[in-house]
Design an enzyme around this catalytic site. Structure first.
Site, PDB file in Angstrom:
ATOM      1  N   CYS A   1      -7.391  43.677 -13.690  1.00 52.00           N
ATOM      2  CA  CYS A   1      -7.529  43.265 -15.090  1.00 52.00           C
ATOM      3  C   CYS A   1      -6.321  43.681 -15.914  1.00 52.00           C
ATOM      4  CB  CYS A   1      -8.815  43.812 -15.680  1.00 52.00           C
ATOM      5  SG  CYS A   1      -8.990  45.575 -15.453  1.00 52.00           S
TER       6      CYS A   1
ATOM      7  N   GLU B   1      -4.919  34.073 -17.588  1.00 51.49           N
ATOM      8  CA  GLU B   1      -5.043  35.113 -16.561  1.00 51.49           C
ATOM      9  C   GLU B   1      -5.081  34.443 -15.188  1.00 51.49           C
ATOM     10  OE1 GLU B   1      -8.746  37.487 -16.460  1.00 51.49           O
ATOM     11  OE2 GLU B   1      -7.447  39.220 -16.173  1.00 51.49           O
ATOM     12  N   ILE B   2      -4.125  34.775 -14.327  1.00 47.11           N
ATOM     13  CA  ILE B   2      -4.043  34.123 -13.015  1.00 47.11           C
ATOM     14  C   ILE B   2      -4.868  34.884 -11.981  1.00 47.11           C
ATOM     15  CG2 ILE B   2      -2.480  33.369 -11.164  1.00 47.11           C
ATOM     16  CD1 ILE B   2      -0.268  33.107 -13.307  1.00 47.11           C
TER      17      ILE B   2
ATOM     18  N   PRO C   1     -17.649  43.233 -11.205  1.00 46.95           N
ATOM     19  CA  PRO C   1     -16.880  42.215 -10.475  1.00 46.95           C
ATOM     20  C   PRO C   1     -16.514  42.678  -9.062  1.00 46.95           C
ATOM     21  CG  PRO C   1     -15.383  43.461 -11.833  1.00 46.95           C
ATOM     22  CD  PRO C   1     -16.733  44.112 -11.983  1.00 46.95           C
TER      23      PRO C   1
ATOM     24  N   LYS D   1     -26.076  44.771 -10.860  1.00 46.06           N
ATOM     25  CA  LYS D   1     -25.811  43.617 -10.002  1.00 46.06           C
ATOM     26  C   LYS D   1     -24.353  43.657  -9.567  1.00 46.06           C
ATOM     27  CE  LYS D   1     -24.551  39.380 -10.686  1.00 46.06           C
ATOM     28  NZ  LYS D   1     -23.707  39.235  -9.481  1.00 46.06           N
TER      29      LYS D   1
ATOM     30  N   GLU E   1     -15.717  44.923 -20.491  1.00 51.30           N
ATOM     31  CA  GLU E   1     -14.341  45.165 -20.074  1.00 51.30           C
ATOM     32  C   GLU E   1     -13.875  43.869 -19.429  1.00 51.30           C
ATOM     33  OE1 GLU E   1     -11.370  45.302 -18.159  1.00 51.30           O
ATOM     34  OE2 GLU E   1     -12.240  46.740 -16.725  1.00 51.30           O
ATOM     35  N   LEU E   2     -13.011  43.132 -20.145  1.00 52.91           N
ATOM     36  CA  LEU E   2     -12.694  41.764 -19.723  1.00 52.91           C
ATOM     37  C   LEU E   2     -11.245  41.654 -19.255  1.00 52.91           C
ATOM     38  CD1 LEU E   2     -14.686  40.154 -22.656  1.00 52.91           C
ATOM     39  CD2 LEU E   2     -15.518  40.791 -20.390  1.00 52.91           C
TER      40      LEU E   2
HETATM   41  P1  NAI Z   1     -17.136  36.469 -13.415  1.00 59.26           P
HETATM   42  O1  NAI Z   1     -16.924  37.002 -14.777  1.00 59.26           O
HETATM   43  O2  NAI Z   1     -17.887  35.190 -13.249  1.00 59.26           O
HETATM   44  O3  NAI Z   1     -17.920  37.552 -12.507  1.00 59.26           O
HETATM   45  C1  NAI Z   1     -18.088  38.907 -12.798  1.00 59.26           C
HETATM   46  C2  NAI Z   1     -19.555  39.296 -12.619  1.00 59.26           C
HETATM   47  O4  NAI Z   1     -20.345  38.600 -13.570  1.00 59.26           O
HETATM   48  C3  NAI Z   1     -20.141  38.939 -11.259  1.00 59.26           C
HETATM   49  O5  NAI Z   1     -21.033  39.962 -10.858  1.00 59.26           O
HETATM   50  C4  NAI Z   1     -20.902  37.668 -11.551  1.00 59.26           C
HETATM   51  O6  NAI Z   1     -21.962  37.409 -10.664  1.00 59.26           O
HETATM   52  C5  NAI Z   1     -21.431  37.961 -12.940  1.00 59.26           C
HETATM   53  N1  NAI Z   1     -21.832  36.764 -13.706  1.00 59.26           N
HETATM   54  C6  NAI Z   1     -21.329  35.509 -13.607  1.00 59.26           C
HETATM   55  N2  NAI Z   1     -21.973  34.677 -14.455  1.00 59.26           N
HETATM   56  C7  NAI Z   1     -22.902  35.429 -15.110  1.00 59.26           C
HETATM   57  C8  NAI Z   1     -23.888  35.141 -16.105  1.00 59.26           C
HETATM   58  N3  NAI Z   1     -24.040  33.918 -16.612  1.00 59.26           N
HETATM   59  N4  NAI Z   1     -24.678  36.149 -16.546  1.00 59.26           N
HETATM   60  C9  NAI Z   1     -24.532  37.398 -16.062  1.00 59.26           C
HETATM   61  N5  NAI Z   1     -23.636  37.721 -15.108  1.00 59.26           N
HETATM   62  C10 NAI Z   1     -22.813  36.761 -14.646  1.00 59.26           C
HETATM   63  O7  NAI Z   1     -15.727  36.361 -12.715  1.00 59.26           O
HETATM   64  P2  NAI Z   1     -15.306  35.493 -11.430  1.00 59.26           P
HETATM   65  O8  NAI Z   1     -15.871  34.123 -11.532  1.00 59.26           O
HETATM   66  O9  NAI Z   1     -15.606  36.267 -10.215  1.00 59.26           O
HETATM   67  O10 NAI Z   1     -13.730  35.419 -11.641  1.00 59.26           O
HETATM   68  C11 NAI Z   1     -13.180  34.507 -12.579  1.00 59.26           C
HETATM   69  C12 NAI Z   1     -12.020  35.111 -13.308  1.00 59.26           C
HETATM   70  O11 NAI Z   1     -12.455  36.209 -14.080  1.00 59.26           O
HETATM   71  C13 NAI Z   1     -10.930  35.682 -12.427  1.00 59.26           C
HETATM   72  O12 NAI Z   1     -10.053  34.701 -11.991  1.00 59.26           O
HETATM   73  C14 NAI Z   1     -10.298  36.661 -13.363  1.00 59.26           C
HETATM   74  O13 NAI Z   1      -9.385  35.990 -14.187  1.00 59.26           O
HETATM   75  C15 NAI Z   1     -11.446  37.180 -14.184  1.00 59.26           C
HETATM   76  N6  NAI Z   1     -11.967  38.476 -13.693  1.00 59.26           N
HETATM   77  C16 NAI Z   1     -11.655  39.611 -14.381  1.00 59.26           C
HETATM   78  C17 NAI Z   1     -12.059  40.846 -13.914  1.00 59.26           C
HETATM   79  C18 NAI Z   1     -11.708  42.103 -14.624  1.00 59.26           C
HETATM   80  O14 NAI Z   1     -11.617  43.140 -13.989  1.00 59.26           O
HETATM   81  N7  NAI Z   1     -11.556  42.092 -15.918  1.00 59.26           N
HETATM   82  C19 NAI Z   1     -12.803  40.977 -12.665  1.00 59.26           C
HETATM   83  C20 NAI Z   1     -13.145  39.719 -12.051  1.00 59.26           C
HETATM   84  C21 NAI Z   1     -12.721  38.532 -12.556  1.00 59.26           C
END
Ligand code: NAI
Ligand code: MG
Length: 488
Positions: free
Chosen positions: A291, A388-389, A157, A182, A257-258
């Site tokens: 997170c 989660e905000i 992320p 990626k 790790e979500l």
């Molecule tokens: P996301 O989960 O969509 O993005 C994280 C990664 O996954 C990025 O590299 C993205 O390109 C990739 N990804 C997205 N769709 C995918 C798919 N279908 N297949 C494989 N890879 C994919 O998170 P996003 O949209 O940036 O943020 C949304 C929410 O997620 C945030 O508001 C937050 O609540 C949460 N989040 C949690 C994180 C953590 O550290 N646990 C980090 C980032 C976001």
């Protein structure tokens, strides 16, 4: 030194130690969140590029390839070389990260040090990974070998771009795997620069490959690729579920790790000022894009009002502004999507009856800045107490007894982190044993360490990164039995 205009040197896909354009020729813009304006266009990887990257990673993993022939010590030495180059380019990397992600320069410097720590910790494991000799039944010498899983796909992320990269590259490289990564589409720049350092350090071609691009295209191609043996993901619960389902088609190993909705419990016996400081750091760090953010601040009724007052005061002192200014503590949110989503949550908080103590609106007129926001009188059913905000929003919730707050803390599908502030050892022990979370912090928060396993209970994830368990995520166990002579 802080420099808001670092030269952008690398914007292409990195495969086989070369920077190349996307097969499609497509590019996508990466944005500076402080201004809401494009920094540069980056090559947009998709299936065809992932296929090439996996091919390179597979060739680099061939049993006769240099990477597989290397001693573990030699692998570690390459990682140390990479670390040396990161130290050399420390400020450049931090500037690039600040520009692309929006985090204050000083925090980005801290992230480079954290990334180096993760790489060093992993490198030190390289020649200490051992199997067992096993007293098996039968006339056999039986032993286990720990072997690298193979080509690993890593999807990360945007909140800690370099740190998440290092947490994933470190164990993969120390164990002898090869990597197709990626980075997040919001923050590809530091990953690409680090690729140039991988090459300069002398890693064999194909050991590290980085394909910038979007999730449903490039990310998806990694999750379903038959030659990728493991996928490691950090990001949202929603996408974690998709990746796990897609990985099932080729039975890849999956580590996730979500997100979280982590409780921080402040007991009546706590020093209010100290507790408010712990809670403040726990929720506003990295603009709340964390997170493990302590987004449910449970405060016991005896000190509730005093705590709300102190927490509000602290939030008001937080210096919001340009990431490159020396005194800035708080930059913009990473992009417009997150910015709007967070403001939407703040509106819901107000509508559902929480009391807005401070913040709640955009700061300035340009970029994606949001004022540090404090809500009191939050109840468990409100949306801001459940979802989660991922922004600078503190929700302060009242509780009466420890027993009751443990039930409430656990009444969520998340389970990443938790904390308690108390002078009572009993409270600390009862809470830390009972709370369903992968990390629990007592009288502190955000105490993540590369030496300790990190990950989530319930829907906050699968597997533990860093620590010994983080190394094991990248290993297969092979049992070898050799027939012994039965006559002497
Ligand atoms: P996301 O989960 O969509 O993005 C994280 C990664 O996954 C990025 O590299 C993205 O390109 C990739 N990804 C997205 N769709 C995918 C798919 N279908 N297949 C494989 N890879 C994919 O998170 P996003 O949209 O940036 O943020 C949304 C929410 O997620 C945030 O508001 C937050 O609540 C949460 N989040 C949690 C994180 C953590 O550290 N646990 C980090 C980032 C976001
Ligand atoms: Mg960006």
């Amino acid at each position: 030194m802080a420099n808001s205009n670092p030269e952008i040197k690398y914007t292409q896909i990195f495969i086989n130690n070369e920077f190349v354009n996307a097969v499609s020729g497509k590019t996508f813009p990466t944005i500076n969140p402080s201004a809401g304006k494009k920094i540069v266009d980056v090559a947009e990887g998709d299936k065809a590029d992932v296929d090439l990257a996996v091919k390179a990673a597979k060739a680099a993993f061939d049993r006769k390839a240099p990477w597989r022939q290397m001693d573990a010590t030699a692998r570690a030495k390459l990682i140390y070389k990479l670390i040396g180059l990161m130290e050399r380019d420390l400020h450049y990397l931090a500037n690039l990260e600040s520009l692309d992600n929006g985090k204050p320069f000083n925090n980005a410097v801290y992230d480079v040090y954290g990334s180096i720590a993760a790489l060093r910790y992993s490198a030190e494991w390289a020649d200490k990974i051992t199997g067992d000799t096993v007293p098996s039944d039968g006339p056999h010498l039986t032993y286990t070998r720990k072997e690298p899983v193979g080509v690993v796909g890593q999807i990360i992320p945007w909140n800690y771009p370099m740190l998440m990269l290092a947490w994933k590259w470190g164990p993969a490289l120390a164990t002898g795997c090869t990597v197709v990564m990626k980075p997040a589409e919001q923050t590809p720049l530091t990953a690409l620069y680090l690729c140039s350092l991988v090459k300069e350090a002398g890693f064999p071609a194909g050991v590290v490959n980085v394909v910038p691009g979007y999730g449903p295209t490039a990310g998806h191609a990694i999750s379903v690729h038959p030659d990728v043996r493991k996928v490691a993901f950090t990001g949202s619960v929603e996408i974690g579920k998709i990746i796990m389902a897609e990985a099932a088609g080729t039975l890849k190993k999956v580590s996730l790790e979500l997100g979280g909705k982590s409780p921080l419990v402040i007991c009546d016996d706590a020093d209010v000022e100290e507790a408010a400081k712990i809670a403040y750091a726990g929720v506003f760090e990295n603009m709340g894009q964390c997170c493990i953010a302590a987004t449910r601040t449970f405060v016991q009724e005896g000190i509730y009002d005093a705590f709300v007052k102190k927490a509000t005061e602290l939030a008001k002192t937080r210096k919001v502004g340009c990431p490159f200014a020396q005194d800035t503590q708080h930059g913009p949110q990473v992009d417009e999507t997150q910015f709007k989503k967070i403001l939407g949550y703040i509106e819901k908080g107000k509508k559902e009856g929480a009391k807005l103590e401070t913040g709640g609106v955009q700061e300035g007129k340009e970029g994606y800045f949001i004022q540090p926001t404090v809500f009191s009188n939050v109840t468990d059913e409100m949306t801001i107490a459940k979802e989660e905000i991922f922004g600078p929003v503190q929700s302060i919730i009242k509780f009466k007894t420890l027993d009751e707050v443990i039930e409430r803390a656990n009444a969520t599908n998340f389970g990443l982190a938790a904390g308690i502030v108390t002078k009572s050892l009993n409270n600390a022990l009862v809470f830390s044993n009972a709370v369903e979370a992968g990390s629990v912090w007592v009288n502190t928060y955000l105490a993540v360490a590369v030496q300790a396993p990190f990950g989530g209970y319930k829907q906050s994830g699968i597997g533990r990164e860093m620590g010994k368990e983080g190394i094991e995520l990248y290993l297969e166990t092979k049992t070898v039995s050799i027939r012994l002579p039965t006559k002497v």
